[in-house]
Scaffold this motif. Structure first.
Motif, short mmCIF file in Angstrom:
data_model
loop_
_atom_site.label_atom_id
_atom_site.label_comp_id
_atom_site.label_asym_id
_atom_site.label_seq_id
_atom_site.Cartn_x
_atom_site.Cartn_y
_atom_site.Cartn_z
N LEU A 20 0.83 -1.22 0.13
CA LEU A 20 -0.11 -0.08 0.24
C LEU A 20 0.79 1.24 0.06
O LEU A 20 0.50 2.25 -0.73
CB LEU A 20 -0.79 -0.18 1.13
N MET A 21 1.92 1.43 0.76
CA MET A 21 2.83 2.35 0.89
C MET A 21 3.56 2.54 -0.26
O MET A 21 3.74 3.66 -0.92
CB MET A 21 3.61 2.49 2.18
N GLY A 22 3.91 1.28 -1.19
CA GLY A 22 4.73 1.58 -2.35
C GLY A 22 3.52 2.31 -3.25
O GLY A 22 4.34 3.06 -4.35
N GLY A 23 2.44 1.62 -3.38
CA GLY A 23 1.61 2.32 -4.32
C GLY A 23 1.07 3.84 -4.17
O GLY A 23 1.23 4.66 -5.14
N VAL A 24 0.99 4.32 -2.80
CA VAL A 24 0.80 5.51 -2.48
C VAL A 24 2.06 6.33 -2.90
O VAL A 24 2.10 7.54 -3.49
CB VAL A 24 0.63 5.72 -1.05
N ALA A 25 3.21 5.79 -2.61
CA ALA A 25 4.68 6.64 -2.98
C ALA A 25 4.60 6.86 -4.64
O ALA A 25 5.00 7.83 -5.01
CB ALA A 25 5.64 5.96 -2.71
N LEU A 26 4.17 5.95 -5.25
CA LEU A 26 4.26 6.00 -6.78
C LEU A 26 2.93 7.17 -7.30
O LEU A 26 3.31 7.80 -8.06
CB LEU A 26 3.74 4.69 -7.52
N VAL A 27 1.97 6.94 -6.65
CA VAL A 27 0.86 7.98 -6.91
C VAL A 27 1.30 9.58 -6.64
O VAL A 27 1.24 10.42 -7.38
CB VAL A 27 -0.37 8.09 -6.19
N GLY A 28 2.13 9.67 -5.51
CA GLY A 28 2.62 10.76 -4.98
C GLY A 28 3.73 11.19 -6.16
O GLY A 28 3.94 12.55 -6.36
N LEU A 29 4.66 10.21 -6.60
CA LEU A 29 5.50 10.96 -7.48
C LEU A 29 5.00 11.18 -8.85
O LEU A 29 5.49 12.31 -9.43
CB LEU A 29 6.34 9.51 -7.81
N LEU A 30 3.88 10.56 -9.26
CA LEU A 30 3.34 11.05 -10.50
C LEU A 30 2.56 12.35 -10.38
O LEU A 30 2.70 13.02 -11.11
CB LEU A 30 2.37 10.00 -10.88
#
Length: 334
Positions: free
Chosen positions: A97-107
């Motif tokens: 979940l944290m990995g997915g949120v981090a990718l969303v934040g990067l985008l």
């Protein structure tokens, strides 16, 4: 063809590394660098022959990369929700979940930087992309080589089959995760026995504060109840970590046979890190994996990668710091 020279050199380094010891993480990095330089060389050759086609291919690859990141972010968030629902909210279960949120934040950062185009925001976005690119490269190296390592053949001869322990359910019962290791160990033992030997099956795991008996004894009882010969089971019941599993098992095997060979069994997501640990403690053996529930695999692989990343934290954090400093210098100069 000269442009392919770096790729060839890194691939040769990979081959030499595998022949010397297949359990080195440097093998994964060499394989990844060979792939990166081979792709770069192909794009250079393509652009040299047809500049328009080369640019189109590069743009297409960038679009595919962005789409892949979006899909991956959605998958990780969805998997993280599944992990919370099925396994609880422990920090390890939150990794996907944290990995997915981090990718969303990067985008989101990239979109905002592209729209506003302020110098500071572009520098921050560029540095974030560089850091994410470095971590992503290492993660892809890890995933690719772990997949490859897990499919290497087991030695034809082994004196021991070592099963690494994990927690017990209710303090005394073998959970499905550990049962899958034991079933794979039985399968490996059966195949080795067909080849003319009857290796000892060594269960490894101590007693946790919330457990009624050592994991090794619960594992041994599980096997005996399902018809495995009790005389072929040995128990290592002092360990409290993977490193201790392997270190204490090594002592038992060396005492009985200084020239032993073994096969180590764990879950598939844990295979390569267990192999790295076995190399560090000097265990002579190959690691094989047992199946793991598909929803559990992403978070587990991220956890394994984080552990490996931190195992080389001086190098990795040094490179990350260099990227941050480089981004700061570029921002300052411009």
């Amino acid at each position: 063809m000269v442009v392919y020279a770096p790729a060839v050199l890194f691939f040769l380094a990979f081959c030499v590394g595998v022949l010397r010891d297949r359990r080195r993480f440097s093998n994964a990095v060499f394989l990844g660098l060979a792939g990166v330089f081979a792709l770069a060389a192909w794009l250079v050759e393509l652009t040299r022959d047809d500049a328009r086609l080369g640019r189109s291919v590069i743009v297409g690859l960038l679009v595919l990369a962005v789409l892949g990141i979006i899909v991956l972010a959605g998958f990780l968030v969805s998997n993280g929700v599944t992990m919370i629902r099925k396994e609880g909210r422990s920090p390890a279960n939150l990794l996907s979940l944290m990995g997915g949120v981090a990718l969303v934040g990067l985008l989101a950062l990239l979109v905002v930087a592209w729209v506003l185009r302020t110098r500071t925001l572009l520098a921050v976005a560029g540095t974030a992309v560089a850091l994410a690119g470095y971590v992503a490269f290492l993660f892809l190296c890890f995933i690719s080589y772990a997949f490859l390592y897990g499919r290497l053949h087991v030695r034809r001869k082994a004196d021991y089959v070592v099963v690494l322990g994990s927690g017990l359910v209710g303090g005394s019962s073998v959970p499905p995760l550990l049962a899958s290791r034991l079933e794979r160990a039985r399968d490996v033992h059966a195949r080795l026995s067909v080849r003319g030997r009857r290796p000892v099956l060594l269960t490894s795991g101590g007693q946790g504060p919330d457990e009624e008996l050592p994991e090794a004894h619960a594992m041994g009882d599980y096997l005996v109840e399902r018809g495995f010969p009790a005389e072929l089971i040995e128990r290592e019941d002092r360990s409290a970590s993977t490193e201790e599993n392997l270190r204490f098992s090594k002592s038992i095997m060396e005492k009985a046979n200084p020239d032993y060979r073994c096969v180590i069994v764990t879950n598939n997501y844990h295979v390569f890190r267990a192999a790295m640990t076995s190399r560090q403690v000097g265990v002579r053996g190959h690691v094989v994996g047992s199946p793991t529930a598909s929803y559990f695999w992403p978070s587990a692989m991220i956890r394994e990668f984080v552990a490996i990343f931190l195992a080389y934290r001086r190098t990795n954090l040094g490179i990350c710091l260099a990227l941050v400093v480089g981004g700061t210098v570029i921002w300052w100069i411009r």
